[in-house]
Enzyme design. Structure first.
Site, PDB file in Angstrom:
ATOM      1  N   GLU A 212     -10.510  -0.351  49.147  1.00  0.00           N
ATOM      2  CA  GLU A 212     -10.254  -1.172  50.335  1.00  0.00           C
ATOM      3  C   GLU A 212     -11.360  -0.899  51.348  1.00  0.00           C
ATOM      4  O   GLU A 212     -11.197  -0.152  52.312  1.00  0.00           O
ATOM      5  CB  GLU A 212      -8.883  -0.875  50.944  1.00  0.00           C
TER       6      GLU A 212
ATOM      7  N   GLU B 138       1.899   3.164  55.516  1.00  0.00           N
ATOM      8  CA  GLU B 138       0.511   3.621  55.598  1.00  0.00           C
ATOM      9  C   GLU B 138       0.141   4.027  57.017  1.00  0.00           C
ATOM     10  O   GLU B 138       0.183   3.199  57.931  1.00  0.00           O
ATOM     11  CB  GLU B 138      -0.440   2.512  55.141  1.00  0.00           C
TER      12      GLU B 138
ATOM     13  N   ASP C 248      -4.392   6.457  52.474  1.00  0.00           N
ATOM     14  CA  ASP C 248      -5.704   5.841  52.647  1.00  0.00           C
ATOM     15  C   ASP C 248      -6.667   6.918  53.139  1.00  0.00           C
ATOM     16  O   ASP C 248      -6.565   7.385  54.277  1.00  0.00           O
ATOM     17  CB  ASP C 248      -5.614   4.683  53.639  1.00  0.00           C
TER      18      ASP C 248
ATOM     19  N   GLN D  68      -6.030   4.753  48.589  1.00  0.00           N
ATOM     20  CA  GLN D  68      -7.137   3.842  48.878  1.00  0.00           C
ATOM     21  C   GLN D  68      -8.343   4.631  49.380  1.00  0.00           C
ATOM     22  O   GLN D  68      -8.191   5.711  49.955  1.00  0.00           O
ATOM     23  CB  GLN D  68      -6.723   2.800  49.917  1.00  0.00           C
TER      24      GLN D  68
END
Length: 254
Positions: A236, A139, A174, A200
């Site tokens: 998240e 990530e 993300d 996310q």
């Protein structure tokens, strides 16, 4: 499967992990994920997952010595033994609770040696995870929240994935981090979807509930689904107040 996954590293943090799983189910989430579950007995987590029927989408490798400033170990030259112990720990826990993914945290490091260390450790992680059907995720983190973190962009992650060459290594996309670092989220989703293992979301720049901020998550979610990504998208974010008080975003962007 579709819908949203509750990231219990940020949501319902006042509860034990098993009770947070139950709270996520009661709130209508379709899955859960967590950060570092290792202090919670495996059987307690399995019981809550079985009771609710929710899948555990993923967990992270430990950060290392947090008091000394660690935020992951896998790209740190000279600390390979620690990094691999963290990977072994994560694979064992993930296998026991049937978690789908493991995010292998790179840590604060830069340069060619860090890149080679990360590639080698990811190869180890992918080999360890493959027999259990577990995907390894990497990530990119933004340089405001995690200055000095090894992995910052989707392009860099794609290059690392290609260099490792493992079938079970994917990108954790993300939207919060990548909007800060690169922007152009719709086109980047289109570009990198073949490499994406998990997505996310959180508001930008606050990291609060996804219904606010500079990203139109109704459009983002439409893009994600139109590209054929059917797994739950990870929530998240850091709730502005209590987790329950902010859950109306789920209806706003679905």
């Amino acid at each position: 499967m579709s819908g949203f996954s509750a990231n219990l590293g940020f949501l319902w943090t006042e509860l034990t992990l098993p009770d947070a799983i139950r709270a996520a189910a009661a709130a209508g989430f379709d899955a859960v994920e967590c950060h570092w579950p290792y202090d919670t007995p495996v059987e307690a987590v399995k019981s809550a997952l079985n009771e609710t029927g929710l899948p555990m989408l993923g967990l992270n490798t430990v950060r290392g010595n947090v008091a000394a400033g660690d935020n992951g170990l896998a790209a740190l030259p000279g600390r390979e033994d620690e990094a691999r112990a963290a990977i072994d720990q994560a694979v064992s826990y993930a296998q026991a609770i049937a978690a789908h993914n493991i995010h292998v945290m790179a840590g604060f490091a830069q340069g060619a040696d860090a890149r080679e260390t990360f590639i080698t450790n990811l190869g180890y992680a992918c080999d360890a995870a493959l027999p259990h059907g577990i995907t390894i995720l990497i990530e990119p983190l933004n340089h405001h929240d995690a200055p000095g973190y090894f992995l910052n962009t989707a392009d860099q992650a794609a290059e690392i994935i290609e260099a490792v060459g493992a079938q079970n290594l994917k990108l954790m996309f993300d939207c919060y981090h990548l909007q800060i670092m690169q922007g152009d989220i719709t086109r980047r989703l289109e570009q990198f979807m073949p490499l994406i293992g998990h997505i996310q979301i959180a508001a930008v720049p606050s990291r609060g509930e996804p219904g606010d901020g500079e990203l139109d998550y109704r459009h983002v979610m439409q893009t994600i689904r139109s590209l054929g990504f059917t797994a739950p998208v990870g929530a998240e974010y850091r709730p502005v107040a209590s987790t329950e008080a902010g859950l109306s975003w789920m209806q706003k962007i679905a």
